[in-house]
Design a protein around this motif. Structure first.
Motif, mmCIF file in Angstrom:
data_model
loop_
_atom_site.group_PDB
_atom_site.id
_atom_site.type_symbol
_atom_site.label_atom_id
_atom_site.label_comp_id
_atom_site.label_asym_id
_atom_site.label_seq_id
_atom_site.Cartn_x
_atom_site.Cartn_y
_atom_site.Cartn_z
ATOM 1 N N SER A 63 -0.669 0.725 -8.706
ATOM 2 C CA SER A 63 -1.508 -0.316 -9.292
ATOM 3 C C SER A 63 -0.893 -1.674 -8.965
ATOM 4 O O SER A 63 0.327 -1.793 -8.803
ATOM 5 C CB SER A 63 -1.599 -0.143 -10.804
ATOM 6 O OG SER A 63 -0.342 -0.397 -11.393
ATOM 7 N N PRO A 64 -1.722 -2.734 -8.845
ATOM 8 C CA PRO A 64 -1.182 -4.067 -8.534
ATOM 9 C C PRO A 64 -0.093 -4.517 -9.500
ATOM 10 O O PRO A 64 0.898 -5.127 -9.077
ATOM 11 C CB PRO A 64 -2.421 -4.965 -8.623
ATOM 12 C CG PRO A 64 -3.560 -4.063 -8.298
ATOM 13 C CD PRO A 64 -3.196 -2.725 -8.890
ATOM 14 N N SER A 65 -0.240 -4.218 -10.786
ATOM 15 C CA SER A 65 0.751 -4.679 -11.757
ATOM 16 C C SER A 65 2.112 -4.024 -11.523
ATOM 17 O O SER A 65 3.166 -4.671 -11.626
ATOM 18 C CB SER A 65 0.281 -4.391 -13.188
ATOM 19 O OG SER A 65 0.095 -2.995 -13.382
ATOM 20 N N GLU A 121 2.928 5.355 -8.926
ATOM 21 C CA GLU A 121 1.683 4.631 -9.165
ATOM 22 C C GLU A 121 1.646 3.370 -8.311
ATOM 23 O O GLU A 121 2.649 2.669 -8.182
ATOM 24 C CB GLU A 121 1.563 4.265 -10.650
ATOM 25 C CG GLU A 121 0.215 3.653 -10.995
ATOM 26 C CD GLU A 121 0.098 3.315 -12.473
ATOM 27 O OE1 GLU A 121 -0.796 2.517 -12.808
ATOM 28 O OE2 GLU A 121 0.889 3.832 -13.266
ATOM 29 N N SER A 166 0.843 -1.199 0.000
ATOM 30 C CA SER A 166 0.000 0.000 0.000
ATOM 31 C C SER A 166 0.877 1.247 0.000
ATOM 32 O O SER A 166 2.079 1.169 0.263
ATOM 33 C CB SER A 166 -0.897 -0.005 1.233
ATOM 34 O OG SER A 166 -0.103 0.216 2.389
#
Length: 327
Positions: A128-130, A126, A111
């Motif tokens: 994002s999960p990726s 960023e 997080s």
């Protein structure tokens, strides 16, 4: 019940009237004291731009505590990998493993761990999960010497890697990479069973780990009486209540302040929230609840997150739980 490894997660909380330096010194002292009790790990959290938490640099706290202890494992819970270059994370972890003589755990958090102003100051990367997955993959590749760029120091003792999470996404990531998994039940208790099951079912052995390893982190409060344990938990409950109303950047209120805040609010959701997310009671009550979790989820390890005003209450809490679980 099999013998459980018991750990402490320390957020280095700051209470009204205290300074961050007071909190940091308390964390160092507590680590030495729980080592004497037989705790297995002492983990440090990372928070930014939050006046309720003292440690923005868990890696530095781990280095200091590693130097002050001799048997307990020390680690980060976790390094917020989204903010940093993977090579730097890997090199810092290898250095800490060297300084701690093989007792260092690299726990990686996924997080942001900061409010918006701090995100901008840290670079506002960023999350994002990726992108997080790619950064974590790169950290592990450096640790396994799979990159053309060399991560120093050479010859560092093998460290333990942990993926920290509170949902099925992090569980599947840890399983597919063959990394130990620590589930933050204090953040999302409802998805604990589902996430841990997904982790075990999808686990693939790796250079880090041959079989799945599960650690559950719970928010717990234990005292000689149930009433005392409830009082110990009030600072955390009141702080959360204030944060939800927009008071994010504040220290934790004292127990006395918290009693007044909760009494004045008369919020019916407060007690419900306490029952849903906290394990509170005397030694018998807490031991029973924790034992049930250990057996139901087939845990390898249990980590205690406890935010309370005095070090004396916290030490007694740790002692009662350690005795109750017979670590």
């Amino acid at each position: 019940m099999k013998k459980i490894k018991l750990n402490a997660l320390d957020q280095s909380p700051i209470f009204t009237g205290q300074t961050a330096v007071t909190s940091i010194n308390r964390s160092i002292a507590l680590a030495k004291q729980v080592e004497e009790m037989g705790f297995h790990r002492y983990w440090l959290a990372e928070h930014h731009n939050q006046k309720g938490f003292a440690s923005a640099s868990p890696e530095l706290m781990a280095a200091k505590i590693g130097a002050e202890t001799s048997t307990i494992r020390v680690g980060t819970a976790g390094i917020l990998v989204g903010h940093y270059a993977p090579l730097k994370v890997a090199e810092t972890a290898k250095m800490l493993s060297t300084l701690c003589e093989g007792r260092f755990d690299l726990g990686v958090g996924r997080s942001p761990g900061a409010v918006h102003g701090a995100l901008q100051a840290l670079g506002e990367h960023e999350f994002s999960p990726s992108i997080i997955n790619a950064k974590q993959d790169e950290v592990y590749a450096y640790l396994n010497d799979e990159k053309t760029v060399y991560a120093s120091p050479e010859g560092a003792p093998q460290l333990e890697c942990w993926v920290l999470g509170a949902g099925p996404g992090s569980a599947l990531y840890a399983a597919e990479r063959g990394i130990s998994y620590a589930y933050a039940s204090f953040a999302n208790p409802k998805l604990a069973k589902q996430s841990i099951q997904a982790y075990r079912e999808s686990f693939k052995p790796s250079a880090f780990l041959k079989a799945p390893a599960v650690n559950l982190a719970v928010a717990a409060y234990c005292a000689d009486t149930e009433d005392k344990a409830k009082r110990m938990s009030l600072s955390s409950v009141a702080w959360s209540m204030l944060a939800e109303k927009g008071g994010h950047n504040i220290p934790f209120p004292s127990m006395a302040e918290s009693e007044k805040l909760i009494e004045v609010s008369k919020d019916p959701e407060v007690e419900s929230k306490m029952n849903d997310t906290l394990i509170v009671g005397n030694q018998s009550q807490v031991s029973e609840k924790l034992t049930q979790l250990i057996e139901e989820l087939e845990l390898d390890e249990l980590t205690l997150l406890t935010v309370t005003e005095t070090a004396e209450d916290l030490l007694k809490h740790y002692q009662l739980i350690a005795e109750g679980l017979a670590i």
